[in-house]
Structures are given as structure tokens and as C-alpha cells.
Design a protein around this motif. Structure first.
Motif, PDB file in Angstrom:
ATOM      1  N   LEU A 162     -11.908   8.424  -2.780  1.00  0.00           N
ATOM      2  CA  LEU A 162     -10.785   8.234  -1.862  1.00  0.00           C
ATOM      3  C   LEU A 162     -10.558   6.755  -1.595  1.00  0.00           C
ATOM      4  CD1 LEU A 162      -8.961  10.169   0.095  1.00  0.00           C
ATOM      5  CD2 LEU A 162     -10.324   9.075   1.871  1.00  0.00           C
ATOM      6  N   PHE A 163     -11.633   6.054  -1.369  1.00  0.00           N
ATOM      7  CA  PHE A 163     -11.541   4.621  -1.118  1.00  0.00           C
ATOM      8  C   PHE A 163     -10.959   3.882  -2.329  1.00  0.00           C
ATOM      9  CE2 PHE A 163     -13.131   0.292  -1.131  1.00  0.00           C
ATOM     10  CZ  PHE A 163     -12.809  -0.124   0.149  1.00  0.00           C
ATOM     11  N   LEU A 222      -7.467   6.115   6.596  1.00  0.00           N
ATOM     12  CA  LEU A 222      -8.462   5.124   6.197  1.00  0.00           C
ATOM     13  C   LEU A 222      -7.873   3.724   6.208  1.00  0.00           C
ATOM     14  CD1 LEU A 222     -11.180   4.236   4.990  1.00  0.00           C
ATOM     15  CD2 LEU A 222     -10.300   4.882   2.735  1.00  0.00           C
ATOM     16  N   ARG A 241      -5.960   9.068   3.183  1.00  0.00           N
ATOM     17  CA  ARG A 241      -5.865   7.693   2.708  1.00  0.00           C
ATOM     18  C   ARG A 241      -5.151   6.809   3.718  1.00  0.00           C
ATOM     19  NH1 ARG A 241      -5.542  10.171  -2.594  1.00  0.00           N
ATOM     20  NH2 ARG A 241      -3.370  10.677  -2.247  1.00  0.00           N
ATOM     21  N   GLN A 287       1.251   4.061  -2.872  1.00  0.00           N
ATOM     22  CA  GLN A 287       0.967   5.450  -2.501  1.00  0.00           C
ATOM     23  C   GLN A 287       2.090   6.375  -2.971  1.00  0.00           C
ATOM     24  OE1 GLN A 287      -1.941   5.513  -1.103  1.00  0.00           O
ATOM     25  NE2 GLN A 287      -2.129   7.700  -0.826  1.00  0.00           N
ATOM     26  N   PHE A 327       0.832  -1.204   0.000  1.00  0.00           N
ATOM     27  CA  PHE A 327       0.000   0.000   0.000  1.00  0.00           C
ATOM     28  C   PHE A 327       0.865   1.252   0.000  1.00  0.00           C
ATOM     29  CE2 PHE A 327      -1.585   3.324   2.873  1.00  0.00           C
ATOM     30  CZ  PHE A 327      -2.599   3.832   2.084  1.00  0.00           C
ATOM     31  N   GLU A 381      -9.025   5.109  -4.532  1.00  0.00           N
ATOM     32  CA  GLU A 381      -7.598   5.431  -4.615  1.00  0.00           C
ATOM     33  C   GLU A 381      -6.778   4.509  -3.717  1.00  0.00           C
ATOM     34  OE1 GLU A 381      -8.358  10.112  -5.595  1.00  0.00           O
ATOM     35  OE2 GLU A 381      -7.370   9.578  -3.731  1.00  0.00           O
ATOM     36  N   VAL A 382      -7.277   4.294  -2.537  1.00  0.00           N
ATOM     37  CA  VAL A 382      -6.576   3.397  -1.619  1.00  0.00           C
ATOM     38  C   VAL A 382      -6.503   1.991  -2.209  1.00  0.00           C
ATOM     39  CG1 VAL A 382      -6.688   2.235   0.617  1.00  0.00           C
ATOM     40  CG2 VAL A 382      -7.111   4.688   0.463  1.00  0.00           C
TER      41      VAL A 382
END
Lengths: 195, 195
Positions: free
Chosen positions: B152-153, A184, A181, A164, A160, B155-156
Motif C-alpha cells: 500500500l505504501f 495514509l 491510500r 491516484q 499524488f 502504491e502511494v
DNA sequence: CTCTCATGTCTAGCGGTGCTAGGATTCTTT
DNA sequence: AAAGAATCCTAGCACCGCTAGACATGAGAG
């Protein structure tokens, strides 16, 4: 035999100089600007000297990548040490990783993009890279949760973070969203044991 | 004016040929093997012809990347359509993405690694790339959970998948673990609404 | 049908790249 | 001080991305 030793010392010294100069050039103007000619001129030797230390340009990049790994491990450990409590540690290490990638793009590329030939989950994985992984494992492994292998969890976490870094650079997503992010991700993925 | 049209048609045809040939060469021997000379020879024209279509090699790579994006979007949509139920859809799209990255490494590199100059979260983001993101948003956005912005989710999620692709390639992690990582990620990140 | 001109294409070459063979030089050792 | 080994540099290879200018090929005018 002291002469021999002196020579070896000087050789090692010069090898360090090559690697550090390559890194400087890359950070300043990008890896494309790191040519054997420029590099040779900078260290005030001719090109063939480079090839007496390294098999080729890729190997030089690989050496820079090694340095980057040890630094990354240090940064991660320092971040963990500087934070109080597990939750803070996890966040701090993650942030440190993202910062590292953002602040040293050339170094980061040397490790991951440009194939200096770094293998990961293998026996031939170089020591510094293993250590960088270990540094993250120390922290992330703690919040893997029940029945989940710490290493597997760390791999997911790393994956992740890596995504990113690379996507953030290409898409220049503003920092505020990066933080969101991260929150989250940690909020849902990490399992914090009750204290 | 029909002559004009015929010429334009042939020109467009040749442009397609260039892009497709570049992609073939890249998939077969890697992007380093895609030189203007080889490419020109393959399409049976001289080098300057390439430059009458594209400003340079980077732009050719960019064109290939575009093709890759539209294909990625198609693959994602097909995977979603071929699965029954939200949970299956999410897994299917994720798997499709990972497969895409694994099966078309050169194409994937064209999109993300090599800077064909593709910007992401920007106004100048090319249409195919936006569409690929949209395809994922359609599925992943459904499991963002309350109070979390779907984009956003996504993107993660994307970030995770991207990291998975690049790191998996470097470290050649066996497929079984890739699947475990995906399950872990989906299991914790995705919020499936009760039906 | 021919001449003119523009459009399109190719040849040849520029400066640059990673890399290396072979001669020159320096230094160590006898 | 001479011999030998280690070290280094000059010069050059094949290739790269890219381009100027010669050349041919085609379209339109008379």
C-alpha cells in the motif's frame, strides 16, 4: 448594429454547442469516437463549420478541457464549503478530486492526457486551470506546515491525486484501498495546526 | 527439423526489430508518427508482415511497453544498489524513476497513457510490470512504517512519482522544484527505522 | 533433378481520419 | 432590386489502420 450582435450571439451559441457535443460524445464512446464528421453531423452542420470556430480537433479538445477545469474548481470549492473543520475539508476536497476523475474520465483525459496544449506553471496557463489550482491551494495550503511553501505543498498533493486517478483507472484498484491510500497520505503529509 | 528452428529464430529476430524500431520512431517523433506504413518501410518489409507478428498497432505499443517495464525495473534496482544506506536508497530510486520518465517520454507513455492494454493489480498483469513494482517495493516497502502494508505504501509512493512525471512534463516545472517536492514527500511520508 | 504444394510476402484497396479549396447560397446593404 | 459580403456545403486531398487475394519462393516427394 443589432444584427451584428445577434450574429455574434448565435455564433457563440453554436460554439458552445460544439464543445458540449464533443464532450458528450467523448463521455459516451471515448475520444477516439469523436471525429470531425460525427461531431459535424451531430450539430447539424458540415465539417468546415467546425474549422471556422476552432483551428482543429486539438483546439476543440482544449475547449472541453477548459470546461472541465472550471467544473473541477467548482467541485473542489463545493466540497470545501460542505465540510466542517480543516481536516474534514482537506479530505473532502481530495475525495471530490478523485471522484471527479473517476466519474468524468473523458473530461479528465482532455485536461491531462490528450494534449490540448494546456500548460501549467506558466504565464500562458489558461485562467480556468489556474483557478482550479487556486481552489485546491485554498484548502491544501492551510496544512502545508511550517517552512513549506503552500504552493509547493499543493503541487505535491495534486501530483499524488493525479497519479491516484490515472493509476486507479488503469489498474482498477478497488475503492476501499483508494481510501486507505488517501488516509495514509493525508495522515503523514498534512500538518494540522492545533486549534 | 533444424530448418524449422532457423525460421523461428529469424522470426523472433524480426519481431525484436519491429519492437525496437517502433520504439525508436516513437522516441524521435512521438507515437503519432509511428504509423504502420512508416514502421514497415523502416524494417524493410511490407505492412502485412507487421500483422503476422502482432494483432495490431496497439499490440506493438504493448510490446514496447513491456520492454519499458523491464528497463524501469533494472533502472530502479541499479539505483538502489548504487546507494549506501536506506535513506539514500529511497531517494536514489525515486530520482531514477523521475529521470526515467523524463528521459524516455515515449516509452513512459507506452506503459501508462496509451492503452496497450496493460493491467496492473490483477492476475493478468504482465510479468515485467509486476517486476517493476517489485523493484520499488523492495526499497519503498522498507520505509512504510509500523502498521502500514508495504505494498500500500509503495502504491502511494508510485502514485506520487507517476503524477510528478506526467504533470512535470505538461507544466515543465523546473528541476529544482521537482527535487524540493521529492524531498518534502520523502521527508514526511517515509519512516526510517533507527539504526 | 523436377514437380507439387505450402509457406511466406507483397500489391492493391477498403473504409475511415483530419483538414481545406472553391463553388453555391443566403443575407445585408446600398 | 441589384451588388456585395458573409456564410455554408460539396467534394476531395493525403494519410491512417487493416486485410483479401495474387504472387513468388522455398521445402519435401518421387
Amino acid at each position: 448594429m443589432s444584427v451584428q450582435e445577434r450574429k455574434e450571439r448565435e455564433r457563440a451559441r453554436r460554439e458552445r454547442l460544439i464543445v458540449e457535443t464533443a464532450r458528450e460524445l467523448a463521455e459516451k464512446d471515448g475520444w477516439d469516437a469523436v471525429t470531425t464528421r460525427r461531431l459535424a453531423e451531430r450539430i447539424e452542420y458540415s465539417q468546415p463549420v467546425l474549422y471556422s470556430h476552432f483551428r482543429g480537433k486539438r483546439e476543440i479538445i482544449g475547449a472541453v478541457a477548459m470546461d472541465g477545469c472550471t467544473e473541477l474548481a467548482q467541485v473542489a470549492r463545493a466540497a470545501a464549503a460542505g465540510a466542517e473543520g480543516l481536516r474534514a475539508k482537506v479530505t473532502a476536497v481530495a475525495r471530490a478530486y478523485l471522484d471527479f476523475g473517476r466519474r468524468n474520465p473523458a473530461l479528465y483525459d482532455a485536461i491531462f492526457q490528450l494534449d490540448g496544449g494546456l500548460l501549467f506553471a506558466s504565464d500562458e496557463t489558461p485562467e480556468p486551470l489556474k483557478d482550479a489550482f487556486a481552489a485546491m491551494l485554498e484548502v491544501f495550503g492551510e496544512v502545508a506546515g511550517d517552512g513549506v511553501h503552500p504552493a509547493l505543498f499543493t503541487e505535491v498533493f495534486w501530483t499524488f491525486l493525479h497519479g491516484q486517478v490515472t493509476l486507479a483507472r488503469a489498474g482498477r484498484t478497488p475503492e476501499e484501498f483508494t481510501d486507505q491510500r488517501l488516509e495514509l497520505f493525508i495522515g503523514r503529509m498534512a500538518v494540522f495546526p492545533p486549534d
